[in-house]
Design a protein around this motif. Structure first.
Motif, short mmCIF file in Angstrom:
data_model
loop_
_atom_site.label_atom_id
_atom_site.label_comp_id
_atom_site.label_asym_id
_atom_site.label_seq_id
_atom_site.Cartn_x
_atom_site.Cartn_y
_atom_site.Cartn_z
N GLU A 47 18.46 -74.68 -2.47
CA GLU A 47 17.20 -74.25 -3.10
C GLU A 47 16.82 -72.84 -2.67
OE1 GLU A 47 17.47 -76.35 -0.64
OE2 GLU A 47 16.00 -75.73 0.87
N GLU B 55 33.74 -79.95 -11.21
CA GLU B 55 34.05 -81.18 -11.94
C GLU B 55 35.31 -80.96 -12.77
OE1 GLU B 55 29.84 -83.35 -12.64
OE2 GLU B 55 30.08 -81.43 -13.69
N SER B 60 39.34 -85.09 -8.22
CA SER B 60 38.09 -84.68 -7.59
C SER B 60 38.28 -83.32 -6.94
CB SER B 60 37.66 -85.70 -6.53
OG SER B 60 38.34 -85.48 -5.31
N THR B 81 29.90 -73.97 -9.25
CA THR B 81 28.97 -75.10 -9.21
C THR B 81 27.53 -74.63 -9.33
OG1 THR B 81 28.13 -76.91 -7.82
CG2 THR B 81 28.95 -74.98 -6.68
N GLU B 84 22.78 -76.90 -6.61
CA GLU B 84 21.88 -78.05 -6.56
C GLU B 84 22.38 -79.01 -5.49
OE1 GLU B 84 21.67 -79.83 -10.45
OE2 GLU B 84 21.31 -77.90 -11.42
N GLN B 85 21.41 -79.69 -4.85
CA GLN B 85 21.76 -80.50 -3.69
C GLN B 85 22.80 -81.57 -4.01
OE1 GLN B 85 20.40 -79.68 -0.48
NE2 GLN B 85 22.30 -80.79 -0.07
N LYS B 86 22.73 -82.17 -5.23
CA LYS B 86 23.67 -83.26 -5.54
C LYS B 86 25.11 -82.75 -5.56
CE LYS B 86 23.26 -82.97 -10.60
NZ LYS B 86 22.96 -83.68 -11.84
N PHE B 87 25.30 -81.50 -5.96
CA PHE B 87 26.65 -80.93 -5.94
C PHE B 87 27.04 -80.50 -4.53
CE2 PHE B 87 25.24 -80.21 -10.37
CZ PHE B 87 26.24 -80.92 -11.01
N ASP B 89 26.13 -81.98 -1.90
CA ASP B 89 26.45 -83.22 -1.18
C ASP B 89 27.90 -83.64 -1.42
OD1 ASP B 89 23.91 -83.30 -0.16
OD2 ASP B 89 23.16 -84.80 -1.58
N MET B 90 28.42 -83.33 -2.63
CA MET B 90 29.82 -83.65 -2.92
C MET B 90 30.77 -82.87 -2.00
SD MET B 90 29.64 -83.53 -7.10
CE MET B 90 31.43 -83.49 -7.31
#
Lengths: 91, 133
Positions: A47, B55, B60, B81, B84-87, B89-90
């Motif tokens: 962020e 992706e 993966s 990418t 964003e945090q969700k990416f 985290d991957m």
């Protein structure tokens, strides 16, 4: 005026500890104690990278003194880095 | 000898942006939509820079990166990418494994691809704030 720098990296950016140490050495040699370097891991704080419009890691931003400048690429090359920061290299 | 860039991405728009940015430059561009083909390419050719989408259709990003790094520990790799945090985290498992890579924010434009490629392969660039986005 104190130089304020922000470095956006990925935790495991190429030899991260060595790279950050080298960057700090360059700043210590040429800016003395008259700077602050904030290091931000984009994996932990995406962020903040979005807020600063970061496009790529690693990116170094000179926040102060203005104008704000953004450097990408080989940030650990002393001559190129200081050229970007508009500082002369100390002998 | 020209430097070789490998782009692994199944998004046609992004692949077109890389082709537009890098074709006609001194660099050799190799493209594939599959992670497995990208790994095979790294094993068989000298690659100087890799861009890889987070992706992919057949593999993966984490496994692909692990395989590439098992063969080449030093080639610069940029994962394309959204920040964003969700990416993020991957990708966190790679950090704990000490696997190195960098990030390129998505969507990326042609100017960004050109400047980043030149900065990585040829040295530093100085940019005015906000130029890239």
């Amino acid at each position: 005026m104190k130089t304020l720098l922000k470095l956006y990296i990925v935790g495991n950016t190429f030899q991260p500890n060595h790279a950050v140490t080298k960057l700090k050495d360059i700043c210590d040699s040429n800016l003395g104690s008259d700077y602050e370097l904030e290091i931000i891991d984009v994996l932990e704080h995406p962020e903040l990278a979005e807020k600063d419009n970061i496009v790529v890691t690693p990116t170094l931003i000179k926040m102060m003194p203005t104008p704000v400048k953004i450097l990408i690429g080989d940030l650990y090359n002393a001559k190129a880095l200081l050229l970007g920061l508009e500082k002369e290299e100390q002998e | 000898m020209s430097k070789t860039i490998l782009v692994i991405d199944d998004n046609k728009t992004i692949m077109s942006a890389f082709r537009f940015a890098l074709e006609g430059t001194p660099y050799t561009l190799i493209t594939t939509s599959k992670g497995g083909e990208g790994v095979a390419c790294v094993r068989s050719k000298q690659i100087d820079l890799i861009y890889m989408d987070i992706e992919m259709e057949d593999a993966s990003v984490v496994d692909t990166l692990r395989e590439i790094r098992s063969h080449d520990k030093s080639v610069p790799i940029y994962i394309i990418t959204p920040f964003e945090q969700k990416f993020m985290d991957m990708l966190l498992p790679l950090k704990s494994e000490g696997i190195s890579f960098d990030l390129l924010n998505k969507p990326c434009n042609i100017d960004a691809i050109t400047l980043i490629t030149e900065s990585v392969l040829d040295g530093i660039n100085y940019l005015k704030g906000g130029f890239l986005k």
